[in-house]
Each structure stands twice: as structure tokens, then as C-alpha cells.
Design a protein around this motif. Structure first.
Motif, short mmCIF file in Angstrom:
data_model
loop_
_atom_site.label_atom_id
_atom_site.label_comp_id
_atom_site.label_asym_id
_atom_site.label_seq_id
_atom_site.Cartn_x
_atom_site.Cartn_y
_atom_site.Cartn_z
N THR A 138 1.94 -10.56 -0.02
CA THR A 138 0.57 -10.67 0.50
C THR A 138 0.49 -11.75 1.57
O THR A 138 -0.09 -11.54 2.65
N GLU A 172 -2.51 -1.53 5.58
CA GLU A 172 -3.03 -0.73 4.47
C GLU A 172 -2.42 -1.27 3.18
O GLU A 172 -1.24 -1.64 3.15
N VAL A 173 -3.21 -1.32 2.12
CA VAL A 173 -2.86 -2.09 0.92
C VAL A 173 -2.88 -1.22 -0.32
O VAL A 173 -3.77 -0.37 -0.49
N HIS A 174 -1.91 -1.46 -1.21
CA HIS A 174 -2.04 -1.03 -2.61
C HIS A 174 -1.70 -2.20 -3.50
O HIS A 174 -0.62 -2.78 -3.40
N ASN A 191 -11.51 -6.76 -4.91
CA ASN A 191 -11.78 -5.59 -4.08
C ASN A 191 -12.90 -5.86 -3.07
O ASN A 191 -12.90 -5.30 -1.97
N LEU A 194 -11.20 -7.30 -0.16
CA LEU A 194 -10.52 -6.28 0.63
C LEU A 194 -11.53 -5.47 1.45
O LEU A 194 -11.28 -5.11 2.60
N TYR A 201 -7.45 0.54 1.42
CA TYR A 201 -6.74 0.00 0.26
C TYR A 201 -7.02 0.82 -0.99
O TYR A 201 -8.01 1.54 -1.09
N THR A 202 -6.10 0.69 -1.94
CA THR A 202 -6.34 1.02 -3.34
C THR A 202 -5.96 -0.22 -4.14
O THR A 202 -4.96 -0.88 -3.84
N SER A 203 -6.75 -0.55 -5.12
CA SER A 203 -6.51 -1.74 -5.93
C SER A 203 -7.02 -1.40 -7.32
O SER A 203 -8.22 -1.22 -7.52
N LEU A 236 1.86 5.60 0.53
CA LEU A 236 1.42 4.50 1.38
C LEU A 236 2.42 4.25 2.49
O LEU A 236 2.05 4.14 3.68
#
Length: 244
Positions: A138, A172-174, A191, A194, A201-203, A236
Motif C-alpha cells: 500500500t 485499482e485496489v483489492h 472504504n 478509498l 476498489y473492492t475491500s 484485477l
């Protein structure tokens, strides 16, 4: 699947690293993979090879190279709960010595090395990480917004630097969280950060998991959760690195 043991020039010396990539003579997108606190060992090499088999050059640096080559401390074949406290007692001074300044200096070196490899294609890269490696991934993505197109972190303390630390993210985030690591309320706050960063993103909390669920050499390993990890990670990377 070719594999290499490499040495990466950094501001503080040479970091040993493991790399693996497809055996097809082509160039492939680069992925910087940060290990968990236990470091480079057979399970990390297996995970890197599995990822490389999907068409990526995967570089796994030894986070604690300042203290010696990997494995920095002797590890049992299975890191069970009965040995975990003693192992962590030896690892914690190394983790605590790995300051944010060192993390960012190393990240610069790792990305410079990765993108210069002849097997790595031009364009953006991805960073992934597990446990403490999730936090390092991160920090790397935040510090390199024009270069890192995808960030994935699993059972890592990704919010440890505070919600404002994510404001510069462009990747782009997971984030795949262990149920034992994060409350639904804390997930909501993360979230929101984000959302404020404006990234895709997905979290999510992986149901029924405990910290370390991706690592098959620990008691935390959860086969269903590690399958979900691949189900989230591979699309992703495909979107961010190969569909541009």
C-alpha cells in the motif's frame, strides 16, 4: 517456469530476491510481491510461481536484507501456534526496524530494478502483499501513483497509516481482510477513505478467516479463502496490466 535468485541494489546495500516468470521468451507485466513477516520461503515461492503462470514476471524481495539473506531466521516447515510466539519474538525487532523511510527507499529500488528487467514489458506494474507486506504494498502504491496500476493486499494492516494516507492512491485496489483483523465498522471507515481517493476498489472481509489465511505453512491457512484470493487478484491484474 524459470526462477532466479537475484540481488537488488538499494541505498543500503544489496537486497536478495526471488523472481519467476513464464518460459516463453516474451516480455510480461511486472508484479512486485511483498512477503508476510515470515519472509521468503517455499510457500512464497509457490505463490509467486502460480501467479507467474498466469503471465506475469513476479519479483519477491527479502524485506529484511539489512539483517542478512533470506531466510533471516530459521523457520520450521510448519509455523504452528506452538512455535509462533518464539518465531515472532525474533522477527519483531526486524519488523520494527523497517521504518516507513526504509520502506519507501526500498520500494524505489525494487520498482527501478523490476521495470529494468529484460523479461518485463513496458507499462505500469502491480504490487501485492501479505500481512505486513500488505502495508508495504500500500505504501508503495501511494508513493508511485503514476507507475503502480494495481494494488492487492491480503490480511494486512493497510489502514495503519490512517485514512488520509490513501488520498494519493490512483491504482485499482483489492483489500482482502481476515475476519479476525477488522471489524465491520473499521472496514466501513477504510472504504470511506478509498471512496474519497476516487479509485476503483473492492475491500471486503473474507468470511470465517483469521490472520494469515493465505499461507499454507501456518495454522491460519484457509483453502476456500485462498481460492477467493486468486479469484479477486487475477481479474484485477488482468484489468490493470493486460487489458490496457
Amino acid at each position: 517456469m524459470p526462477s532466479e535468485n537475484l540481488r537488488i541494489p538499494t541505498a543500503d546495500g544489496l537486497a536478495d530476491a526471488f523472481a519467476t516468470y513464464p518460459d516463453d521468451g516474451e516480455r510480461h507485466p511486472g508484479v512486485l510481491m511483498y512477503a508476510d513477516g515470515f519472509g521468503i520461503r517455499p510457500v512464497l515461492r509457490e505463490m509467486a510461481r502460480e501467479l507467474a503462470g498466469h503471465g506475469y514476471y513476479v519479483l519477491v524481495p527479502n524485506l529484511f536484507y539489512r539483517h542478512g539473506p533470506a531466510p533471516v531466521i530459521e523457520l520450521p516447515e510448519h509455523i504452528g501456534e506452538e512455535v509462533r510466539p518464539a518465531v515472532f519474538a525474533r522477527l519483531m525487532p526486524l519488523i520494527e526496524a523497517h521504518t516507513p523511510e526504509r520502506v519507501l527507499s526500498d520500494a524505489d529500488a525494487y520498482l527501478r530494478f523490476l521495470t529494468a528487467r529484460p523479461e518485463v514489458s513496458a507499462g505500469p506494474v502491480a504490487v501485492t502483499g501479505y500481512c505486513i507486506g500488505g502495508l508495504l504494498a500500500t505504501r508503495t502504491a501511494v508513493a508511485h501513483p503514476g507507475q503502480v496500476a494495481a494494488l492487492a493486499a491480503f490480511h494486512g494492516p493497510v489502514g495503519a497509516d490512517g485514512p488520509d494516507s490513501l488520498s494519493e492512491l490512483t491504482a485499482e485496489v483489492h483489500f482482502g481482510h481476515a475476519e479476525s483483523d477488522l471489524t465491520p465498522e473499521a472496514l466501513g471507515e477504510l472504504n470511506k477513505a478509498l471512496d474519497a481517493a476516487g479509485v476503483g476498489y473492492t475491500s471486503e472481509i473474507y468470511p470465517g478467516t483469521v490472520h494469515g489465511f493465505t499461507m499454507s505453512d501456518t495454522d491460519a491457512f484457509d483453502p476456500a479463502a485462498v481460492r477467493l484470493h486468486w479469484d479477486r487478484l487475477l481479474p484485477l491484474l488482468a484489468r490493470a496490466l493486460t487489458e490496457r
